[in-house]
Enzyme design. Structure first.
Site, mmCIF file in Angstrom:
data_model
loop_
_atom_site.group_PDB
_atom_site.id
_atom_site.type_symbol
_atom_site.label_atom_id
_atom_site.label_comp_id
_atom_site.label_asym_id
_atom_site.label_seq_id
_atom_site.Cartn_x
_atom_site.Cartn_y
_atom_site.Cartn_z
ATOM 1 N N VAL A 131 0.875 -1.175 0.000
ATOM 2 C CA VAL A 131 0.000 0.000 0.000
ATOM 3 C C VAL A 131 0.911 1.224 0.000
ATOM 4 O O VAL A 131 2.102 1.121 0.308
ATOM 5 C CB VAL A 131 -0.942 0.036 1.230
ATOM 6 N N SER A 132 0.352 2.370 -0.337
ATOM 7 C CA SER A 132 1.203 3.554 -0.487
ATOM 8 C C SER A 132 1.364 4.369 0.787
ATOM 9 O O SER A 132 2.294 5.168 0.898
ATOM 10 C CB SER A 132 0.657 4.449 -1.607
ATOM 11 N N SER A 133 0.453 4.205 1.773
ATOM 12 C CA SER A 133 0.545 5.014 2.991
ATOM 13 C C SER A 133 0.107 4.235 4.225
ATOM 14 O O SER A 133 -0.584 3.208 4.115
ATOM 15 C CB SER A 133 -0.312 6.282 2.845
ATOM 16 N N GLU A 179 -0.307 10.664 -4.624
ATOM 17 C CA GLU A 179 0.909 10.370 -3.863
ATOM 18 C C GLU A 179 2.058 10.000 -4.801
ATOM 19 O O GLU A 179 3.215 10.359 -4.554
ATOM 20 C CB GLU A 179 0.630 9.243 -2.867
#
Length: 212
Positions: free
Chosen positions: A65-67, A168
């Site tokens: 996941v990115s965050s 992002e």
């Protein structure tokens, strides 16, 4: 008389690319028969011997996941892929996960995955979507893994575009680009990145007002 398989049939049974098959033949890993026309044919006994040697398929689960606020999704990916591996009869040898942009090539989990592939410690890499492994260049990674005898199994295929993650990724690109121009600790880089974030925030607010 023993059944002889065409290279395409052998590749399908072994789940490898044609280039990998040729390399295995050159290395003596698998025996091939050459026809009068100079074409390769693979004895079925060679296929059977290799498959029996690989009694169980070694799988690595990779999730990303990115965050940090997406940790629940990260666990969902891992749980789903674990159940998927069990249903397929795969032996999960390692679970790797990253919280980072798909554009970041220095992810800890991704680097570990490459080491496992290079060390021939895995047969299958399981991911939910292509984008979980990388935002761009998936085909190149897939081809490299294939030359090492490793298959990437994408459970769901293409992932629906997530606006937040795209934002992002954009910020990551700008941060990296600005860092190369001004230096990662430069005040100019910081100002530029903060300005982009502010602009994106303002645009997002205007979009919300329009929708409202």
């Amino acid at each position: 008389m023993e059944r002889l398989l065409r290279p395409k049939e052998a590749c399908q049974l072994l789940s490898i690319s044609y280039s990998t098959l040729l390399r295995w033949i050159r290395e003596g890993k698998i025996r091939a028969v050459t026809t009068e026309g100079g074409k390769y044919r693979i004895p079925y006994s060679e296929i059977k011997k290799y498959l029996e040697k690989r009694e169980e398929t070694r799988a690595v689960i990779y999730a990303r996941v990115s965050s940090t606020d997406q940790k629940e999704d990260l666990e969902r990916q891992i749980n789903y892929l674990t159940n998927y591996a069990t249903a397929k009869g795969y032996k999960v040898v390692e679970v790797l996960k990253d919280i980072a942009s798909g554009l970041n090539t220095q992810r800890k989990g991704l680097l570990r995955l490459f080491k496992l592939v290079e060390g021939r410690s895995v047969d299958i890499v399981l991911i939910t979507y292509k984008d979980r492994l990388t935002r761009f260049g998936f085909e190149y990674i897939e081809e490299f893994f294939s030359t090492m005898g490793v298959k990437i199994e994408v459970v769901f295929g293409e992932e629906p575009k997530d606006t937040q993650e795209l934002v992002e990724d954009l910020i990551y690109i700008i941060t990296s680009f600005a860092g190369k121009i001004y230096g990662m600790r430069s005040h100019k880089k910081t100002v530029l990145v903060q300005g982009v974030k502010k602009l994106i925030g303002e645009l997002s607010g205007e979009d919300s007002e329009v929708k409202g």
